[in-house]
Design an enzyme around this catalytic site. Structure first.
Site, mmCIF file in Angstrom:
data_model
loop_
_atom_site.group_PDB
_atom_site.id
_atom_site.type_symbol
_atom_site.label_atom_id
_atom_site.label_comp_id
_atom_site.label_asym_id
_atom_site.label_seq_id
_atom_site.Cartn_x
_atom_site.Cartn_y
_atom_site.Cartn_z
ATOM 1 N N CYS A 1 0.813 -1.218 0.000
ATOM 2 C CA CYS A 1 0.000 0.000 0.000
ATOM 3 C C CYS A 1 0.847 1.268 0.000
ATOM 4 O O CYS A 1 0.335 2.349 -0.275
ATOM 5 C CB CYS A 1 -0.962 -0.011 1.179
ATOM 6 N N ASN B 1 -10.117 -0.507 -1.102
ATOM 7 C CA ASN B 1 -8.662 -0.414 -1.044
ATOM 8 C C ASN B 1 -8.062 -0.960 -2.339
ATOM 9 O O ASN B 1 -8.100 -2.170 -2.579
ATOM 10 C CB ASN B 1 -8.170 -1.210 0.172
ATOM 11 N N HIS C 1 -3.677 6.950 2.009
ATOM 12 C CA HIS C 1 -4.008 5.629 1.465
ATOM 13 C C HIS C 1 -5.411 5.258 1.956
ATOM 14 O O HIS C 1 -5.747 5.464 3.128
ATOM 15 C CB HIS C 1 -2.980 4.602 1.940
HETATM 16 O O1 UT7 Z 1 -4.046 -1.459 3.169
HETATM 17 C C1 UT7 Z 1 -3.211 -2.296 3.876
HETATM 18 C C2 UT7 Z 1 -3.346 -2.126 5.297
HETATM 19 N N1 UT7 Z 1 -4.563 -2.694 5.756
HETATM 20 C C3 UT7 Z 1 -5.311 -2.023 6.585
HETATM 21 O O2 UT7 Z 1 -4.996 -0.906 6.910
HETATM 22 C C4 UT7 Z 1 -6.509 -2.716 7.175
HETATM 23 C C5 UT7 Z 1 -6.521 -2.514 8.652
HETATM 24 N N2 UT7 Z 1 -7.610 -3.167 9.327
HETATM 25 C C6 UT7 Z 1 -8.904 -2.796 9.206
HETATM 26 O O3 UT7 Z 1 -9.233 -1.968 8.399
HETATM 27 C C7 UT7 Z 1 -9.906 -3.404 10.145
HETATM 28 O O4 UT7 Z 1 -9.232 -4.101 11.157
HETATM 29 C C8 UT7 Z 1 -10.922 -4.354 9.472
HETATM 30 C C9 UT7 Z 1 -11.875 -3.560 8.619
HETATM 31 C C10 UT7 Z 1 -10.167 -5.385 8.613
HETATM 32 C C11 UT7 Z 1 -11.730 -5.069 10.535
HETATM 33 O O5 UT7 Z 1 -12.398 -4.116 11.345
HETATM 34 P P1 UT7 Z 1 -12.283 -4.192 12.933
HETATM 35 O O6 UT7 Z 1 -13.167 -3.159 13.467
HETATM 36 O O7 UT7 Z 1 -10.835 -4.132 13.281
HETATM 37 O O8 UT7 Z 1 -12.906 -5.600 13.227
HETATM 38 P P2 UT7 Z 1 -12.213 -6.782 13.987
HETATM 39 O O9 UT7 Z 1 -11.135 -7.375 13.158
HETATM 40 O O10 UT7 Z 1 -11.866 -6.310 15.365
HETATM 41 O O11 UT7 Z 1 -13.419 -7.759 14.060
HETATM 42 C C12 UT7 Z 1 -14.589 -7.474 14.801
HETATM 43 C C13 UT7 Z 1 -15.599 -8.576 14.519
HETATM 44 C C14 UT7 Z 1 -14.976 -9.976 14.539
HETATM 45 O O12 UT7 Z 1 -15.894 -10.837 15.137
HETATM 46 P P3 UT7 Z 1 -15.677 -11.346 16.650
HETATM 47 O O13 UT7 Z 1 -14.314 -11.987 16.647
HETATM 48 O O14 UT7 Z 1 -15.712 -10.091 17.467
HETATM 49 O O15 UT7 Z 1 -16.807 -12.266 16.861
HETATM 50 C C15 UT7 Z 1 -14.820 -10.313 13.067
HETATM 51 O O16 UT7 Z 1 -14.869 -11.683 12.831
HETATM 52 O O17 UT7 Z 1 -16.124 -8.407 13.187
HETATM 53 C C16 UT7 Z 1 -16.010 -9.611 12.481
HETATM 54 N N3 UT7 Z 1 -15.856 -9.339 11.059
HETATM 55 C C17 UT7 Z 1 -16.904 -9.100 10.264
HETATM 56 N N4 UT7 Z 1 -18.223 -9.052 10.525
HETATM 57 C C18 UT7 Z 1 -19.039 -8.777 9.488
HETATM 58 C C19 UT7 Z 1 -14.734 -9.247 10.331
HETATM 59 N N5 UT7 Z 1 -15.025 -8.946 9.055
HETATM 60 C C20 UT7 Z 1 -16.376 -8.864 8.988
HETATM 61 C C21 UT7 Z 1 -17.276 -8.588 7.953
HETATM 62 N N6 UT7 Z 1 -18.588 -8.545 8.256
HETATM 63 N N7 UT7 Z 1 -16.873 -8.351 6.699
#
Ligand code: UT7
Length: 334
Positions: A118, A289, A259
């Site tokens: 990225c 992204n 980004h």
């Molecule tokens: O460009 C390269 C660099 N990449 C980034 O900068 C990405 C950085 N990360 C993020 O943007 C975020 O961490 C995500 C968007 C990937 C995830 O959001 P989050 O608020 O950090 O969610 P989380 O990983 O803490 O997950 C919260 C919950 C989890 O469920 P449990 O474990 O709490 O039961 C996930 O399994 O949300 C769940 N989850 C989803 N639920 C519905 C993860 N993806 C999804 C989804 N829909 N698509």
């Protein structure tokens, strides 16, 4: 960046290309355990584009470069160097730069791909600027092009909702005005973060095999929560650092060009810089992204909408796999 060369490098033309096929959140929610509301609230993404079958990263880069040629009134023979930041090249080798060079018949240029995920555009822009600043080259293209839809596991809600396809880039040229163009860059890598975001198989460490395919190891693997934490700190700190280093106050900034990985990471960066969201370039809602294409696509769209004027200060900022992160200060010149 300490430019001791006779010139500054400035962006003299911009272009972007996105495929027509729109994939909205509802489509993903139709077969995955996710929802439009979750994706918008947690990421800011409403839809993304997917490239049609049979086309590859090079095809989108060609479209971007053709539009830059038209905008600048130049042709294939005028280009000295082509740098293509990408994590989704047509193939591992030959480089996508070679493929694009051949498709466009750019017979006077050389080039290469750059792998910084990225941060690819920021690293490539800073590299390209060196060749222009020291007087080696007069016209350098930097074009990020990504087909992320082919790297994301369609059945993994943690990643597939985040990514989209697209390409965008800039033309760099020299100017004797040392007060305009690419003014500064701060760049970092930290390989200790490598495990948090990677495509494990397909390289020499884990060549393709029946098992790697069956276990989905050719797809993006991300520990989203950890990357999020590092990204917020990395992008916010480096953006504040480039402001401080160059004595730029919040009111001196026309736009932060971040980004586009997650709207919440972007908001945290703007907050740390002391600027409002009205001064942040955004297109994550439309495209998700697109890795190395996010930053130049924002610049291209805002420029074409007449939202940029000569003398505007732009702070470009990125964070991505590697980890890689960086910031570039640009004073807009066209
Ligand atoms: O460009 C390269 C660099 N990449 C980034 O900068 C990405 C950085 N990360 C993020 O943007 C975020 O961490 C995500 C968007 C990937 C995830 O959001 P989050 O608020 O950090 O969610 P989380 O990983 O803490 O997950 C919260 C919950 C989890 O469920 P449990 O474990 O709490 O039961 C996930 O399994 O949300 C769940 N989850 C989803 N639920 C519905 C993860 N993806 C999804 C989804 N829909 N698509």
């Amino acid at each position: 960046m300490n430019n001791k060369g006779p010139y500054n490098a400035y962006i003299s033309a911009v272009g972007s290309y996105f495929p027509d096929k729109i994939i909205n959140n509802d489509y993903l929610a139709s077969y995955l355990d996710t929802s439009n509301e979750w994706i918008i609230e947690r990421t800011g993404i409403r839809e993304r584009r997917y490239l049609e079958d049979g086309k590859a990263a090079s095809d989108m880069a060609v479209k971007v470069i053709e539009s830059i040629f038209e905008q600048r009134g130049i042709g294939p023979d005028d280009i000295d160097l082509l740098i293509i930041p990408t994590v989704s090249p047509d193939m591992i080798y030959p480089s996508t730069a070679c493929i694009v060079q051949n498709k466009l018949g750019m017979k006077n240029c050389w080039g290469f791909d750059m792998l910084a995920a990225c941060s690819g555009f920021i690293f490539a822009l800073s590299t390209a600027a060196q060749f222009v600043q020291n007087g080696t080259y007069k016209k350098v293209l930097v074009v990020g092009t990504e087909v992320m839809s082919r790297l994301a596991n369609p059945n993994d809600r943690n990643t597939v909702v985040l990514f989209g396809d697209g390409a965008a880039g800039v033309l760099l040229e020299p100017t004797e005005d040392k007060n305009i163009g690419i003014l500064d860059a701060i760049l970092h890598i930290d390989g200790s973060g490598g495990d948090y975001l990677k495509q494990p198989a397909g390289g020499s460490a884990m060549p393709a095999s029946k098992e790697t395919v069956e276990n989905g190891l050719h797809f993006i693997h991300q520990d989203g929560r950890s990357v999020f934490k590092f990204a917020v700190k990395g992008m916010a700190d480096i953006s504040a650092e480039i402001m401080e280093k160059n004595k730029i106050k919040p009111e001196d900034i026309a736009y932060l060009v971040p980004h586009q990985a997650n709207l919440r990471i972007i908001s945290a960066t703007a907050q740390k810089m002391g600027i409002g969201m009205d001064k942040v370039m955004l297109n994550i809602d439309k495209y998700g992204n697109t890795t190395s294409a996010t930053i130049p696509s924002c610049i291209s769209e805002y420029y074409k909408e007449g939202k940029l004027k000569k003398g505007d200060n732009l702070v470009l900022a990125s964070f991505g796999a590697g980890f890689t992160w960086g910031s570039v200060l640009v004073r807009w010149a066209i």
